[in-house]
Design an enzyme around this catalytic site. Structure first.
Site, mmCIF file in Angstrom:
data_model
loop_
_atom_site.group_PDB
_atom_site.id
_atom_site.type_symbol
_atom_site.label_atom_id
_atom_site.label_comp_id
_atom_site.label_asym_id
_atom_site.label_seq_id
_atom_site.Cartn_x
_atom_site.Cartn_y
_atom_site.Cartn_z
ATOM 1 N N LYS A 1 0.053 -5.894 -1.581
ATOM 2 C CA LYS A 1 1.262 -5.177 -1.144
ATOM 3 C C LYS A 1 1.018 -4.110 -0.089
ATOM 4 C CE LYS A 1 3.885 -7.168 -2.520
ATOM 5 N NZ LYS A 1 4.015 -8.630 -2.160
ATOM 6 N N HIS B 1 -7.543 -10.637 -1.006
ATOM 7 C CA HIS B 1 -7.258 -9.381 -1.714
ATOM 8 C C HIS B 1 -8.499 -8.915 -2.490
ATOM 9 C CE1 HIS B 1 -3.089 -9.141 -0.747
ATOM 10 N NE2 HIS B 1 -2.665 -10.084 -1.542
ATOM 11 N N SER C 1 5.906 -1.406 -4.719
ATOM 12 C CA SER C 1 6.021 -2.734 -4.126
ATOM 13 C C SER C 1 5.456 -3.799 -5.075
ATOM 14 C CB SER C 1 5.275 -2.757 -2.786
ATOM 15 O OG SER C 1 5.393 -4.014 -2.176
HETATM 16 S S1 PPS Z 1 0.985 -9.568 -0.527
HETATM 17 O O1 PPS Z 1 1.784 -10.367 -1.489
HETATM 18 O O2 PPS Z 1 0.043 -8.694 -1.214
HETATM 19 O O3 PPS Z 1 0.334 -10.380 0.489
HETATM 20 O O4 PPS Z 1 2.066 -8.647 0.195
HETATM 21 P P1 PPS Z 1 1.849 -7.812 1.532
HETATM 22 O O5 PPS Z 1 2.251 -8.653 2.683
HETATM 23 O O6 PPS Z 1 0.497 -7.214 1.528
HETATM 24 O O7 PPS Z 1 2.858 -6.611 1.356
HETATM 25 C C1 PPS Z 1 4.255 -6.770 1.267
HETATM 26 C C2 PPS Z 1 4.843 -5.423 1.596
HETATM 27 O O8 PPS Z 1 4.722 -5.186 2.998
HETATM 28 C C3 PPS Z 1 6.022 -4.990 3.539
HETATM 29 N N1 PPS Z 1 6.093 -5.512 4.908
HETATM 30 C C4 PPS Z 1 6.482 -4.784 5.967
HETATM 31 N N2 PPS Z 1 6.808 -3.482 6.078
HETATM 32 C C5 PPS Z 1 7.192 -3.038 7.310
HETATM 33 N N3 PPS Z 1 7.261 -3.824 8.397
HETATM 34 C C6 PPS Z 1 6.931 -5.137 8.334
HETATM 35 N N4 PPS Z 1 7.014 -5.905 9.401
HETATM 36 C C7 PPS Z 1 6.512 -5.658 7.073
HETATM 37 N N5 PPS Z 1 6.110 -6.877 6.636
HETATM 38 C C8 PPS Z 1 5.868 -6.765 5.325
HETATM 39 C C9 PPS Z 1 6.913 -5.767 2.581
HETATM 40 O O9 PPS Z 1 8.268 -5.428 2.761
HETATM 41 C C10 PPS Z 1 6.323 -5.331 1.255
HETATM 42 O O10 PPS Z 1 6.586 -3.964 0.960
HETATM 43 P P2 PPS Z 1 7.846 -3.434 0.138
HETATM 44 O O11 PPS Z 1 7.612 -1.968 -0.042
HETATM 45 O O12 PPS Z 1 7.876 -4.159 -1.177
HETATM 46 O O13 PPS Z 1 9.066 -3.695 0.976
#
Ligand code: PPS
Length: 298
Positions: free
Chosen positions: A45, A107, A137
């Site tokens: 996340k 991860h 998240s």
């Molecule tokens: S995972 O499942 O671990 O691979 O997820 P990961 O991609 O690491 O994290 C998902 C969170 O990143 C946010 N996210 C973004 N935030 C801002 N801008 C962009 N472009 C973006 N892309 C992914 C996503 O919304 C998740 O965070 P939260 O706080 O839940 O919204």
């Protein structure tokens, strides 16, 4: 997909894991990295998908626009240790990848990374996100992802996070372990989600110099636009809406994408307790996280 698919946590070499990330252990550990492979490492996340899209656009966006519109990000950037029934394993996807460099998601805490990545001196991008927004998240992700352990109530989930009983273990150990590695391994670019939110362009410049690419200003602008939260949320090839174990009726994968959403979840007591515990665990003064940013400056 029903909740019987949910996996149980167990201790695996001192780290909480589920079988969906350990069942293919031998193949993962024997994975043969290539010198130009780029490993994208994060605690869950932290914004893995965001940085994956950036790196994918940087390397392949200009040569193949079809790639962006017809192949999901999780197929363009395979998840090394993933081994979930009925879908190809991360190592199988990687064996079939014809692109170069290969962009690889993990991860894993640093000590689990297959040794060939170090032997081949691969570039590694590590993205970290502050603990409070990470746990929020993660909570919503575990509610909607039927391959994750049952999250239970928010208060108990927060406790478990502080105890490190999450898939991929302790956030505290993860960010510190990778931070220490950076001191001895020069091909590691350690970056922060909060910095990416604050100034995507500045962070993109750093990534470009790390991977040795110098795209035009115009192309950099188009990358920044493509990876804006709303654009990624509406992009089927990036928003994970095609994954059957994820129930978007419960929560979206691209949920809020903000710094500071933890304030809508932590009670005053939880916050105080969390901060005290945090101070005990995070003793390295050189590793600092921001739990809020001044958005008026953006
Ligand atoms: S995972 O499942 O671990 O691979 O997820 P990961 O991609 O690491 O994290 C998902 C969170 O990143 C946010 N996210 C973004 N935030 C801002 N801008 C962009 N472009 C973006 N892309 C992914 C996503 O919304 C998740 O965070 P939260 O706080 O839940 O919204």
């Amino acid at each position: 997909m029903d909740s019987s698919f949910r996996a149980e946590l167990f201790d695996f070499h001192g780290v909480s894991m589920t079988r969906y990330f350990t069942d293919n252990w031998d193949n993962v550990q024997n994975f043969q990295a290539r010198p130009d492979d780029i490993l994208i490492a994060t605690y869950p996340k932290a914004g893995t998908t965001w940085v994956s899209c950036i790196l994918d656009l940087l390397h392949f966006g200009q040569t193949s626009s079809e790639r962006q519109t017809s192949i999901s990000i999780y197929d363009r950037v395979p998840f090394l240790e993933m081994s979930v029934p009925s879908v190809p394993k991360g190592t199988e996807l990687l064996d079939k990848l014809v692109t170069s460099p290969r962009l690889i998601k993990t991860h894993f805490p640093v000590q689990f990374v297959p040794k060939s990545f170090w032997e081949q001196n691969c570039r590694i991008v590590y993205l970290a996100r502050n603990a409070k927004d990470s746990v929020v998240s993660y909570f919503h992700f575990d509610r909607m992802n039927m391959a994750e352990p049952e999250p239970g109530k928010w208060s108990s989930f927060l406790q478990r996070f502080m105890q490190g009983k999450m898939v991929f273990g302790s956030w505290y150990d993860h960010v510190n372990g990778w931070w220490k590695k950076k001191q001895t391994y020069s091909k590691l670019h350690y970056m922060f989600y909060e910095d990416l939110i604050e100034d995507t362009g500045r962070e993109l410049e750093k990534i470009c110099s790390f991977v040795g690419l110098s795209p035009s200003d115009e192309y950099k602008k188009s990358i920044i636009d493509t990876v804006q939260f709303d654009n990624m949320k509406n992009n089927k090839m990036a928003n994970h809406s095609t994954i059957s174990v994820m129930d978007f009726k419960i929560s979206h994968f691209m949920r809020k994408g903000k710094v500071g959403d933890w304030k809508n979840h932590f009670t005053v007591n939880q916050n105080e307790h969390f901060d005290e515990d945090y101070k005990r665990k995070m003793t390295d003064p050189t590793l600092e996280f921001r739990t809020e940013i001044d958005i008026s400056a953006i």
